[in-house]
Design an enzyme around this catalytic site. Structure first.
Site, PDB file in Angstrom:
ATOM      1  N   TYR A   1      -6.718   6.315   3.537  1.00 43.76           N
ATOM      2  CA  TYR A   1      -6.965   5.209   2.510  1.00 43.76           C
ATOM      3  C   TYR A   1      -6.262   4.007   3.003  1.00 43.76           C
ATOM      4  O   TYR A   1      -6.848   2.862   3.036  1.00 43.76           O
ATOM      5  CB  TYR A   1      -6.404   5.631   1.279  1.00 43.76           C
ATOM      6  CG  TYR A   1      -6.214   4.535   0.322  1.00 43.76           C
ATOM      7  CD1 TYR A   1      -7.296   3.527  -0.131  1.00 43.76           C
ATOM      8  CD2 TYR A   1      -4.806   3.997   0.172  1.00 43.76           C
ATOM      9  CE1 TYR A   1      -6.827   2.511  -0.992  1.00 43.76           C
ATOM     10  CE2 TYR A   1      -4.721   2.692  -0.353  1.00 43.76           C
ATOM     11  CZ  TYR A   1      -5.726   2.079  -0.945  1.00 43.76           C
ATOM     12  OH  TYR A   1      -5.457   0.901  -1.557  1.00 43.76           O
TER      13      TYR A   1
ATOM     14  N   ASP B   1     -10.529   4.862  -2.624  1.00 42.20           N
ATOM     15  CA  ASP B   1      -9.247   5.504  -3.264  1.00 42.20           C
ATOM     16  C   ASP B   1      -9.892   6.133  -4.694  1.00 42.20           C
ATOM     17  O   ASP B   1     -11.024   6.265  -4.620  1.00 42.20           O
ATOM     18  CB  ASP B   1      -8.076   4.351  -3.581  1.00 42.20           C
ATOM     19  CG  ASP B   1      -8.578   3.555  -4.827  1.00 42.20           C
ATOM     20  OD1 ASP B   1      -9.723   3.191  -4.835  1.00 42.20           O
ATOM     21  OD2 ASP B   1      -8.015   3.140  -5.564  1.00 42.20           O
TER      22      ASP B   1
ATOM     23  N   GLU C   1       0.737  -1.209   0.068  1.00 41.54           N
ATOM     24  CA  GLU C   1       0.006   0.193  -0.087  1.00 41.54           C
ATOM     25  C   GLU C   1       0.665   1.179   0.023  1.00 41.54           C
ATOM     26  O   GLU C   1       0.591   2.210  -0.632  1.00 41.54           O
ATOM     27  CB  GLU C   1      -0.966   0.032   1.157  1.00 41.54           C
ATOM     28  CG  GLU C   1      -1.941  -0.972   0.979  1.00 41.54           C
ATOM     29  CD  GLU C   1      -2.817  -0.906  -0.147  1.00 41.54           C
ATOM     30  OE1 GLU C   1      -2.967   0.164  -0.508  1.00 41.54           O
ATOM     31  OE2 GLU C   1      -3.530  -2.223  -0.521  1.00 41.54           O
TER      32      GLU C   1
END
Length: 314
Positions: free
Chosen positions: A143, A161, A60
């Site tokens: 996020y 997102d 991520e």
DNA sequence: CACGCGTGGGT
DNA sequence: TACCCAAGCGT
């Protein structure tokens, strides 16, 4: 089901008078997104069985503004070399920055390094599953925290997102694209369409992102293969073009970002501290060059040795 | 909240 | 060719 004038959550998706003329909204079926994802999900390295929450967190960080294709090989190397947060934390920033390579936005690498140290020392080397604890880590925002909770721990958690915002803007609100972020409302929109079950919701969260990445794309959406085309408010509205304000595309040529990139490229490539002249060679404008070098030092992306040479940070 | 922050591939 | 864009974050 496509409905006239129905607003999920009662939220106004177009504040400030940017409301388009369309009046059709829709409720989309999580089950369709779920089943489509199960059948069509890309075989990405961080989705392989056995990927740890740490592996998900690393992916991520790398995926924040960097395309999947460029992240994949670097992620493989990182996980092989640093399989746990404590392993990364024990590495010098210079080595971390070199391993980050040209993924871009190298401050992310420093933040991931800091986050690894925090996880190692304060969380027993285990990536937290709690959203608030995740958000307390450097480089982990709205996020990323929810993405880790959902994808690493299988929790029911709205993950918003740019892909999901676009899918929701179109399919639910009938607009051509998402306007400026409205974090609370965006989270509420997605929360409203997630099923209650944790594991199923997590798959739907991944599915919404995948749908935006593969089908409901920014430029040329492939509505003909979309699993929710029958429910899509944007299609029902005749695919109106986005009317609201667009964030101006960031220029790059000639900006400090370009200069910083070139300076850092010299430091990454060097196996020993370099003299000032080596850095001066990459940019003509001395004032801009100096400003950028100073900024790199302040950002912790570069250091000056006692004898006046420049290096990546220790 | 708007902006700055890297990099390179697709069209 | 020039844009446009890509799983955001911190300030």
């Amino acid at each position: 089901m496509v409905r006239q004038g129905y607003r999920p959550n009662g939220a106004d998706p177009w504040p400030g008078g940017a409301r388009p003329s369309c009046t059709i909204y829709a409720v989309i079926s999580a089950a369709l997104v779920h089943d489509w994802f199960v059948a069509n999900a890309r075989d990405l390295p961080w989705r392989r069985p056995g990927t740890t929450p740490w592996g998900v967190l690393v992916s991520e960080f790398m995926l924040q503004q960097t395309p999947v294709a460029r992240v994949a090989p670097v992620w493989e190397q990182w996980i092989a070399e640093w399989p746990r947060p404590s392993a990364l934390a024990a590495t010098s920033r210079a080595d971390v920055l070199r391993a980050w390579g040209k993924l871009g936005y190298p401050r992310r690498a420093l933040r991931l390094h800091e986050a690894a140290a925090a996880i190692a020392t304060r969380h027993g080397d285990v990536v937290p599953s709690d959203v608030a604890e995740l958000e307390a880590l450097p480089g982990v925002g709205t996020y990323t925290a929810r993405a880790v909770a959902a994808f690493a721990y299988g929790r029911r958690c709205p993950v918003v997102d740019t892909n999901v915002r676009r899918v929701v803007a179109r399919a639910v609100h009938g607009a051509g694209d998402a306007g400026p972020a409205r974090v609370k409302a965006d989270l509420a929109d997605v929360d409203a369409l997630l099923p209650q079950d944790d594991a199923t919701a997590a798959v739907v969260s991944a599915g919404l992102m995948e749908l935006g990445a593969l089908v409901c794309t920014a430029r040329s959406p492939r509505c003909g293969v979309c699993p929710i085309q029958a429910e899509c408010a944007w299609l029902a509205n005749g695919k109106p073009e986005y009317q609201g304000p667009r964030r101006p595309v960031q220029t790059f040529a000639g900006t400090d970002r370009q200069v910083r990139g070139r300076l850092l490229d010299v430091l990454r490539a060097a196996d020993a501290p370099v003299p000032r002249e080596a850095l001066d060679a990459v940019w003509d404008d001395a004032a801009q060059r100096d400003r950028c070098l100073l900024a790199l030092l302040e950002d912790g992306l570069a250091e000056q040795t006692d004898d006046g040479l420049f290096t990546l940070p220790a």
